[in-house]
Design a protein around this motif. Structure first.
Motif, PDB file in Angstrom:
ATOM      1  N   HIS A 135       0.799  -1.225   0.000  1.00 33.54           N
ATOM      2  CA  HIS A 135       0.000   0.000   0.000  1.00 33.54           C
ATOM      3  C   HIS A 135       0.832   1.275   0.000  1.00 33.54           C
ATOM      4  N   SER A 136       2.066   1.219   0.482  1.00 34.42           N
ATOM      5  CA  SER A 136       2.868   2.437   0.584  1.00 34.42           C
ATOM      6  C   SER A 136       3.334   2.960  -0.767  1.00 34.42           C
ATOM      7  N   GLN A 143       0.229   4.867  -2.858  1.00 32.07           N
ATOM      8  CA  GLN A 143      -0.442   6.066  -2.361  1.00 32.07           C
ATOM      9  C   GLN A 143       0.067   7.356  -2.995  1.00 32.07           C
ATOM     10  N   GLN A 175      -9.026   6.474  -0.752  1.00 29.51           N
ATOM     11  CA  GLN A 175      -9.417   6.362   0.653  1.00 29.51           C
ATOM     12  C   GLN A 175      -9.261   4.939   1.164  1.00 29.51           C
ATOM     13  N   LYS A 233      -5.576   4.404   1.676  1.00 30.65           N
ATOM     14  CA  LYS A 233      -5.099   5.119   2.865  1.00 30.65           C
ATOM     15  C   LYS A 233      -5.461   4.357   4.135  1.00 30.65           C
ATOM     16  N   GLY A 234      -6.691   3.851   4.164  1.00 27.48           N
ATOM     17  CA  GLY A 234      -7.096   3.080   5.332  1.00 27.48           C
ATOM     18  C   GLY A 234      -6.272   1.817   5.487  1.00 27.48           C
ATOM     19  N   LEU A 262      -3.288   1.330   4.282  1.00 23.07           N
ATOM     20  CA  LEU A 262      -1.919   1.730   4.591  1.00 23.07           C
ATOM     21  C   LEU A 262      -1.748   2.039   6.076  1.00 23.07           C
ATOM     22  N   LYS A 263      -2.721   2.732   6.640  1.00 26.59           N
ATOM     23  CA  LYS A 263      -2.657   3.049   8.069  1.00 26.59           C
ATOM     24  C   LYS A 263      -2.672   1.782   8.907  1.00 26.59           C
ATOM     25  N   THR A 264      -3.540   0.842   8.531  1.00 22.81           N
ATOM     26  CA  THR A 264      -3.606  -0.431   9.246  1.00 22.81           C
ATOM     27  C   THR A 264      -2.301  -1.203   9.109  1.00 22.81           C
ATOM     28  N   GLN A 297       0.678  -0.013   8.526  1.00 21.28           N
ATOM     29  CA  GLN A 297       1.745   0.642   9.285  1.00 21.28           C
ATOM     30  C   GLN A 297       1.642   0.306  10.769  1.00 21.28           C
ATOM     31  N   THR A 298       0.413   0.284  11.283  1.00 24.40           N
ATOM     32  CA  THR A 298       0.211  -0.083  12.681  1.00 24.40           C
ATOM     33  C   THR A 298       0.653  -1.517  12.940  1.00 24.40           C
ATOM     34  N   ASP A 330       4.483  -1.665  12.881  1.00 23.46           N
ATOM     35  CA  ASP A 330       5.065  -1.107  14.110  1.00 23.46           C
ATOM     36  C   ASP A 330       4.910  -2.083  15.271  1.00 23.46           C
TER      37      ASP A 330
END
Length: 456
Positions: A83-84, A87, A392, A395-396, A398-400, A402-403, A406
């Motif tokens: 996903h990165s 984007q 969108q 982005k969602g 990608l955020k998931t 990344q979490t 981490d």
């Protein structure tokens, strides 16, 4: 004397343990370093002996590694890579297609507004007719500019995938080489920890580029394959990825003399993410814009040919659609004059019968493969809306991703990372152990000397 031998073994063991702790502290900030610890075990007394034991020995230098956490870290790297990479492309298209000063919608509105101006004032006015020709040129320019953005992104995506293949081949060869070195170190009794760390770092890097399946082998090596099943590394044998076909890229994997074709949309990681973006978002958008340009041009040209120019002659096509052109997909016909605009429906210069039909085209429908049948006035809005949904969703995701990445790295660190406070405690413990054993050796020497004096 057994006392002396026990103390000597304890001193040696504590030195090795201190060495492991010092190595951990030295690599406190080393990325991918896995902490080590000396595993101590008591040496049993000889059979039939009444001794307490024969001291202590270091059984092995243990690496604190959890295979599940390591695998989870690699899987999260692949999801993040998927996903990165896409984007930035999605964000760029959103800005370009959503810009009112450059959007297709404003170009379409401008063209039909120019037609309305003529209809509402004077169909024979040369300045107003010139506005229509100028607006037609601006509309064509909007389509061409948008098509150029798509072509630039296509070129960038394909170049990026080629670079990923070259980078992946280097990493694959490195993993195979490290596998061979690790197997040799294990066979000769050497400590392979640094080699294992380097290999796992290489696998982590490769995992961000494509989805992997990794399996451990008894000799300490790790086999690596694509998540679709094709082998990339078996022991010390590497495979090789290749890309060919020019603009229409095709991908393959050669392993042990056998070549496999690859569907990169299923590859995962950065390679898979870019391929899915090209296939599911970029090419459909480009096709939609091309269909929109062609059908608007066809409708306007057909209607103009049904009317009459200023001199009473049959109308001429205003637009020229060039399928496949990278820079002039749509353009105004060469040499087109304001007097060629066929606004009259009955051959009289002041008549607006055909002009009214031209104005009404904006309310007609066109059909686009990925969207369906829509009004011309809504076509670009539908394309932009579809792009916004794709962006969108990415982005969602990608955020998931990344979490998850981490969290996976934090979990790995909790097991394999160096804890400065913990190592400080170990240093004190092993230092005390060393000093205590040296004290035992001193006592043993004193006892030995006393024994000699008695015998003398």
């Amino acid at each position: 004397m057994s006392i002396l031998n026990n103390a000597l073994s304890g001193a040696v063991a504590s030195q090795l343990a201190l060495s492991a702790s010092s190595q951990n502290i030295a690599n406190l900030q080393t990325k991918g370093y896995t902490r080590q610890s000396a595993l101590l075990s008591a040496v049993a007394p000889a059979a039939g002996s009444s001794q307490a034991g024969n001291g202590v020995r270091v059984t092995e230098l243990m690496r604190f590694s959890d295979s599940y956490k390591t695998q989870q870290m690699w899987r999260s790297a692949s999801d993040l890579g998927t996903h990165s990479q896409t984007q930035p492309y999605l964000t760029q298209l959103e800005k370009v297609m959503g810009d009112d000063t450059a959007s297709l919608s404003s170009g379409v509105d401008g063209f039909f507004a120019a037609l309305n101006s003529v209809a509402g004032v004077d169909p024979t006015s040369t300045p107003l007719r010139q506005q229509v020709v100028t607006a037609a040129g601006l509309l064509a320019q909007r389509f061409n500019s948008m098509n150029n953005v798509y072509n630039a992104q296509l070129q960038s995506v394909r170049q990026q995938r080629s670079a990923l293949v070259d980078s992946a081949n280097t990493t694959i060869a490195s993993i195979a080489s490290l596998n061979a070195q690790i197997a040799n170190a294990n066979a000769t009794g050497s400590n392979p920890s640094a080699l294992i760390d380097a290999r796992d770092q290489a696998i982590d890097s490769l995992a961000s580029q494509m989805g992997l399946e990794v399996s451990d082998q008894p000799d300490g090596t790790r086999n690596v394959s694509l998540k679709t099943g094709q082998s990339l590394v078996l022991g010390g044998v590497p495979g090789k990825l290749s890309v060919s076909g020019g603009a229409a890229q095709t991908f393959s994997l050669t392993f042990a003399g056998t070549k496999f074709e690859l569907d990169t949309t299923r590859a995962g990681g950065q390679l898979g993410g870019l391929s899915v973006y090209e296939q599911d978002t970029l090419l459909p958008l480009q096709q939609g814009v091309a269909e929109m340009a062609q059908q608007i041009a066809d409708k306007v040209n057909t209607q103009l040919q049904a009317g009459y120019a200023m001199d009473g002659s049959a109308g001429k096509p205003l637009f020229v659609y060039n399928p496949g052109s990278t820079s002039n997909m749509l353009q105004v016909a060469d040499g087109y004059q304001t007097s060629d605009l066929a606004f009259s429906g009955d051959g009289k210069p002041g008549d607006t019968g055909n002009l009214q039909q031209l104005v009404a085209i904006k309310s007609q429908t066109i059909t686009m493969a990925k969207i369906g049948t829509v009004l011309i006035s809504d076509a670009d809005t539908q394309l932009v809306g579809r792009l916004a949904v794709d962006s969108q969703q990415n982005k969602g995701a990608l955020k998931t991703a990344q979490t998850m990445r981490d969290q996976a790295v934090a979990d790995w660190q909790s097991t394999s990372g160096v804890n400065q406070d913990e190592e400080a405690v170990h240093l004190v413990e092993y230092q005390n152990m060393y000093q205590a054993n040296m004290k035992v050796m001193s006592v043993a020497n004193a006892l030995f000397d006393a024994t000699l004096q008695m015998m003398g």
